[in-house]
Design an enzyme around this catalytic site. Structure first.
Site, PDB file in Angstrom:
ATOM      1  N   SER A  20      68.929  -1.200  27.336  1.00 19.73           N
ATOM      2  CA  SER A  20      70.111  -0.355  27.493  1.00 19.73           C
ATOM      3  C   SER A  20      69.974   0.586  28.689  1.00 19.73           C
ATOM      4  O   SER A  20      68.919   1.164  28.929  1.00 19.73           O
ATOM      5  CB  SER A  20      70.307   0.479  26.221  1.00 19.73           C
ATOM      6  OG  SER A  20      71.390   1.368  26.376  1.00 19.73           O
ATOM      7  N   ILE A  70      69.488  10.495  33.557  1.00 20.92           N
ATOM      8  CA  ILE A  70      70.933  10.248  33.615  1.00 20.92           C
ATOM      9  C   ILE A  70      71.666  11.052  32.552  1.00 20.92           C
ATOM     10  O   ILE A  70      72.749  11.583  32.784  1.00 20.92           O
ATOM     11  CB  ILE A  70      71.233   8.745  33.439  1.00 20.92           C
ATOM     12  CG1 ILE A  70      70.513   7.918  34.522  1.00 20.92           C
ATOM     13  CG2 ILE A  70      72.734   8.490  33.484  1.00 20.92           C
ATOM     14  CD1 ILE A  70      70.918   8.241  35.926  1.00 20.92           C
ATOM     15  N   ASN A 126      70.256   4.727  19.268  1.00 22.87           N
ATOM     16  CA  ASN A 126      69.366   5.385  20.220  1.00 22.87           C
ATOM     17  C   ASN A 126      68.965   6.761  19.692  1.00 22.87           C
ATOM     18  O   ASN A 126      69.712   7.726  19.807  1.00 22.87           O
ATOM     19  CB  ASN A 126      70.061   5.516  21.577  1.00 22.87           C
ATOM     20  CG  ASN A 126      69.114   5.987  22.661  1.00 22.87           C
ATOM     21  OD1 ASN A 126      68.014   6.459  22.384  1.00 22.87           O
ATOM     22  ND2 ASN A 126      69.544   5.879  23.904  1.00 22.87           N
ATOM     23  N   CYS A 129      66.236   8.980  23.343  1.00 27.54           N
ATOM     24  CA  CYS A 129      66.471   9.384  24.727  1.00 27.54           C
ATOM     25  C   CYS A 129      65.912  10.786  24.966  1.00 27.54           C
ATOM     26  O   CYS A 129      66.304  11.729  24.278  1.00 27.54           O
ATOM     27  CB  CYS A 129      67.958   9.359  25.064  1.00 27.54           C
ATOM     28  SG  CYS A 129      68.299   9.912  26.751  1.00 27.54           S
ATOM     29  N   LYS A 164      66.090   2.301  17.870  1.00 26.40           N
ATOM     30  CA  LYS A 164      65.332   2.341  19.118  1.00 26.40           C
ATOM     31  C   LYS A 164      64.373   3.522  19.074  1.00 26.40           C
ATOM     32  O   LYS A 164      64.792   4.685  19.044  1.00 26.40           O
ATOM     33  CB  LYS A 164      66.270   2.447  20.323  1.00 26.40           C
ATOM     34  CG  LYS A 164      65.524   2.324  21.652  1.00 26.40           C
ATOM     35  CD  LYS A 164      66.482   2.136  22.817  1.00 26.40           C
ATOM     36  CE  LYS A 164      65.705   1.826  24.096  1.00 26.40           C
ATOM     37  NZ  LYS A 164      66.614   1.599  25.241  1.00 26.40           N
ATOM     38  N   ASN A 191      61.280   3.320  24.168  1.00 20.81           N
ATOM     39  CA  ASN A 191      62.109   3.985  25.159  1.00 20.81           C
ATOM     40  C   ASN A 191      61.183   4.638  26.190  1.00 20.81           C
ATOM     41  O   ASN A 191      59.977   4.449  26.164  1.00 20.81           O
ATOM     42  CB  ASN A 191      63.021   5.019  24.478  1.00 20.81           C
ATOM     43  CG  ASN A 191      64.306   5.258  25.255  1.00 20.81           C
ATOM     44  OD1 ASN A 191      64.323   5.230  26.485  1.00 20.81           O
ATOM     45  ND2 ASN A 191      65.397   5.510  24.546  1.00 20.81           N
ATOM     46  N   GLY A 216      59.134   1.373  33.665  1.00 18.15           N
ATOM     47  CA  GLY A 216      58.569   0.525  34.700  1.00 18.15           C
ATOM     48  C   GLY A 216      57.129   0.136  34.421  1.00 18.15           C
ATOM     49  O   GLY A 216      56.591   0.388  33.342  1.00 18.15           O
ATOM     50  N   GLY A 264      64.180  -4.176  31.551  1.00 17.54           N
ATOM     51  CA  GLY A 264      64.880  -2.973  31.978  1.00 17.54           C
ATOM     52  C   GLY A 264      64.887  -2.758  33.472  1.00 17.54           C
ATOM     53  O   GLY A 264      65.684  -3.340  34.207  1.00 17.54           O
TER      54      GLY A 264
END
Length: 302
Positions: A20, A70, A126, A129, A164, A191, A216, A264
């Site tokens: 996501s 974000i 979610n 986050c 998640k 996450n 990453g 992702g």
């Protein structure tokens, strides 16, 4: 070879979806390849009302990953149904909608609206986050919080529910066990990791929010460990993510106990990477003599 997997009663043509927030709702990536080849598409986060997100700058590239803050910017559930879901109805794959909120009632408003949408196959809740000031990760860092939100969502949802999970906890397997006990049909993990980045020239935090979520290649070995620990503790399927850049890394997560994987950050560098991951999983199966993709999940020799 059989590459299909069953996740909480939903049949996927292969075990690959998108993480996501890295794939929008697929429309942009359809210019690069046939996105119906995916086992599922996981959408950006959807809230009850439009969210503006955090101030800029809110993206920073590091030497081994991406830091983002974000803040789950999105146009709200009604706009999502009108525009994004209308498009996704034309794509021949499963649709997983990521649901976000500040409060339990906000989550439930989205869940109830999406539960009546035939094009939605699964809901990813979610609770992890790190980039919003309330809600989100606050529900996902304690067994009490995960139990509360899972029970509330399961009571209202007509779709399979995926929780998640946040890696920013002392013992993620305990959070996973609590989600399962409260009724979660599956888990997605992990996450992003809470992190920061300082600009040494300006001597200021680079991100306006000071902190963000790291994703990453840097997080992959930690994420694999967390998936392995949680897979030993729960009986529900795990959709694993965290720095997957190739089929080999996807297989590593599956050997650790994941039934499926989500790609992702790699989507930003290689728009066709998910197609590559699917192909490379198939090549690994052929190399190892596996006839069914589920054999990978059971294939770790300890």
């Amino acid at each position: 070879m059989n590459m299909s997997v069953n996740i909480a009663g939903v049949e996927w043509k292969n075990p690959v979806t998108t993480a996501s927030g890295t794939f929008g709702s697929g429309r942009e990536f359809a210019d690069f390849f046939d996105i119906s080849e995916l086992g599922a598409i996981t959408t950006k986060g959807v809230s009850s009302k439009p969210w503006e997100g955090n101030p800029v700058p809110r993206i920073a590239e590091t030497s081994s990953g991406v830091l983002n803050s974000i803040g789950l910017q999105n146009g709200g559930v009604d706009r999502f149904i009108e525009k994004d879901l209308a498009y996704l109805k034309t794509v021949d794959t499963n649709v997983i909608v990521n649901v976000c909120g500040h409060t339990v009632p906000e989550y439930l408003e989205v869940v109830e609206k999406l539960s009546d949408e035939e094009a939605v196959d699964m809901l990813e809740i979610n609770v992890s986050c790190p980039n919003i000031s309330e809600g989100g990760m606050a529900f996902g860092t304690t067994t009490e919080g995960i139990t509360e939100i899972t029970k509330a969502v399961k009571e209202k949802s007509k779709k399979p529910v995926i929780l998640k999970l946040s890696p920013n906890v002392a013992d993620i397997s305990e959070i996973g066990k609590a989600a399962e006990a409260a009724g979660a049909d599956a888990l997605s993990m992990v996450n992003t990791f809470l992190a920061t980045f300082i600009d040494i020239r300006s001597r200021k935090f680079f991100l306006a929010n000071k902190t963000g979520g790291l994703s990453g290649p840097a997080i992959k070995p930690i994420a694999v460990r967390m998936v392995y620990e949680t897979a030993k503790a729960v009986d529900i399927p795990i959709i694993a993510m965290g720095g997957i850049m190739s089929g080999a890394e996807a297989v590593e997560f599956m050997l650790a106990g994941a039934s499926a994987v989500a790609v992702g950050v790699a989507n930003f560098r290689y728009p066709k990477v998910t197609r590559q991951v699917i192909r490379e999983i198939g090549e690994y199966m052929e190399e190892q003599g596996f006839e069914d993709v589920s054999e990978i999940t059971k294939g770790l020799i300890e």
